[in-house]
Design an enzyme around this catalytic site. Structure first.
Site, PDB file in Angstrom:
ATOM      1  CB  CYS A  12      -0.896   0.000   1.228  1.00 32.14           C
ATOM      2  SG  CYS A  12       0.023   0.075   2.789  1.00 32.14           S
ATOM      3  CB  CYS A  96       0.846   4.674   7.667  1.00 29.62           C
ATOM      4  SG  CYS A  96      -0.475   4.877   6.447  1.00 29.62           S
ATOM      5  CG  HIS A 124      -0.728  -4.299  15.804  1.00 29.12           C
ATOM      6  ND1 HIS A 124      -0.372  -3.085  15.266  1.00 29.12           N
ATOM      7  CD2 HIS A 124      -0.585  -5.208  14.804  1.00 29.12           C
ATOM      8  CE1 HIS A 124      -0.048  -3.247  13.999  1.00 29.12           C
ATOM      9  NE2 HIS A 124      -0.170  -4.529  13.689  1.00 29.12           N
ATOM     10  CD  GLU A 126      -2.624   1.128  13.255  1.00 27.16           C
ATOM     11  OE1 GLU A 126      -3.683   1.785  13.194  1.00 27.16           O
ATOM     12  OE2 GLU A 126      -2.326   0.253  12.418  1.00 27.16           O
ATOM     13  CB  THR A 167      -5.182   1.834   9.934  1.00 22.77           C
ATOM     14  OG1 THR A 167      -3.911   1.173  10.076  1.00 22.77           O
ATOM     15  CG2 THR A 167      -5.121   3.226  10.544  1.00 22.77           C
ATOM     16  CB  CYS A 197      -6.056   2.528   5.790  1.00 15.92           C
ATOM     17  SG  CYS A 197      -5.311   1.004   5.193  1.00 15.92           S
ATOM     18  CB  SER A 226      -2.862  -6.349  11.931  1.00 13.95           C
ATOM     19  OG  SER A 226      -4.254  -6.206  12.149  1.00 13.95           O
ATOM     20  CG  ASN A 227      -2.416  -5.925   6.038  1.00 12.08           C
ATOM     21  OD1 ASN A 227      -2.440  -6.428   4.921  1.00 12.08           O
ATOM     22  ND2 ASN A 227      -1.287  -5.511   6.592  1.00 12.08           N
TER      23      ASN A 227
END
Length: 309
Positions: A12, A96, A124, A126, A167, A197, A226-227
Site C-alpha cells: 500500500c 503511515c 500490536h 500501532e 487501521t 484505511c 494484522s492486515n
C-alpha cells in the site's frame, strides 16, 4: 488448476513510503541507520534493509546518542517521540499518514478531556502508539477488540466519549463493535471518515470477490501482519479454505488435491516478488492458467520527508 490473483494486493502507499524512507536514509547518511521496530511486518523486506545497513531495534535505549532513528509505519507513542528528542536523535518518521490521522483524533480527544475508546488488537505496535497519544489524566483511553469487550467496558462519563480504530482491522468485525458501542453509549462520537484505511478495505473487498471463485486461497504475508491475518480470516468466514504463508517455501502440495482453482493475494506489507515466487511454485504443482481478477485501482502516493527526496 487455475490460478486467480486478487486485485489490489500487496504494498500500500504507507508501506511504500516507509520502505522508501529507510532506503533513502541508507543512500544519504552514514550507516548504521536505526529503525525502531520492523519498519513493516515482512521478514523479506526487513532482511533486505538489514543487508544494506539498517539496524532494527525495539527500544530507543538500544540506539547510541546522536544517531539517526526511523519510526516504523505503525507509529510510536508520544513518550517514545519525546525520549528520542531528549537524546538528540535525528528522527525520520515513517508512520503511515493514515495512522497519523488516528493519532490526531486521539490527541484532540485528550486535549478536550474526552474519554477515548480504541478498537484494536492488544499488543500490536500501532495500538501501542495510538494509545500513547492520550495524556489527559482527567479523561481516559480504553482498548476494546470485540463486542464482548464493549459489554464489560466501564467509562467515567458516557456522555463525553469518542471512538477510533486501528487501521488494519476486519471491516465487518469493526462495524459490529461500533454498533455495540453506539448501543451502549448512544452519545458516543466517532471520526468523520472511517479509520480503517483504504488499502485494508480494498484488499478485504478483493478477497470477498475472489473467495467464491476458488477452492483454496493463499495469503502471502507475515504471521505478525494484522492486515494479512484479517484476509485469511475473511476467506475462512466465507467458507473458503485459506492459508497465511510467508513465501513459496510454505506451500504444501497436499493443499491442492482435487482442487480446480487456487486464489492468491498478499497483505499490504508483502512485496510482489513473493507473490510471483508463489505462482512459480503453484505451476510446479500443476497450476496452469494465471488470471488477474479485476478490482479497485489504487493510485495513492504518500511523499517522503523533504530531506530525503
Amino acid at each position: 488448476m487455475e490460478i486467480l490473483l486478487a486485485n489490489p494486493r500487496g504494498f500500500c502507499a504507507g508501506v511504500d513510503r516507509a520502505i522508501s524512507i529507510v532506503e533513502r536514509a541508507l543512500d544519504i547518511f552514514e550507516k548504521p541507520i536505526y529503525v525502531r521496530h520492523e519498519v513493516v511486518h515482512n521478514r523479506y523486506v526487513v532482511d533486505g534493509l538489514k543487508s544494506r545497513g539498517a539496524v532494527f531495534v525495539e527500544e530507543l535505549d538500544q540506539i547510541p546518542d546522536d544517531s539517526i532513528v526511523i519510526f516504523s509505519a505503525h507509529g510510536v507513542s508520544q513518550a517514545v517521540r519525546t525520549e528520542a528528542k531528549r537524546r538528540d536523535l535525528k528522527i525520520f518518521d515513517a508512520t503511515c499518514p493514515l495512522v497519523t490521522k488516528v493519532h490526531m483524533e486521539v490527541t484532540r480527544a485528550s486535549r478536550k478531556g474526552i474519554e477515548c475508546i480504541l478498537i484494536g488488537h492488544q499488543g500490536h505496535p500501532e495500538v501501542e502508539g495510538t494509545m500513547g497519544q492520550y495524556g489527559n489524566d482527567g479523561g481516559g483511553i480504553y482498548l476494546v477488540e470485540t463486542v464482548e469487550d464493549v459489554a464489560k467496558l466501564n467509562v467515567k462519563n458516557a456522555d463525553n466519549l469518542f471512538y477510533c480504530s486501528q487501521t488494519t482491522l476486519s471491516v465487518d468485525d469493526t462495524a459490529d463493535v461500533i454498533d455495540a458501542l453506539r448501543a451502549k453509549f448512544p452519545a458516543i462520537d466517532g471520526p468523520r471518515k472511517d479509520d480503517i484505511c483504504y488499502a485494508t478495505q480494498n484488499r478485504q473487498d478483493a478477497v470477498r470477490d475472489l473467495a467464491d471463485k476458488v477452492d483454496v486461497l493463499l495469503v502471502v504475508g507475515a504471521k505478525n501482519s494484522s492486515n494479512s491475518n484479517r484476509l485469511r480470516e475473511l476467506a475462512d468466514k466465507m467458507g473458503t479454505k485459506a492459508y497465511l504463508i510467508d513465501d513459496a517455501t510454505n506451500v504444501q502440495e497436499s493443499w491442492f488435491t482435487g482442487i480446480n482453482a487456487v486464489g492468491v493475494t498478499a497483505g499490504a506489507s508483502a512485496p510482489e516478488v513473493l507473490v510471483q515466487q508463489v505462482i512459480t511454485r503453484l505451476k510446479e504443482l500443476g497450476g496452469n492458467q494465471v488470471t488477474e481478477n479485476p478490482g479497485e485501482e489504487e493510485n495513492i502516493v504518500f511523499a517522503v520527508p523533504i530531506e530525503l527526496r
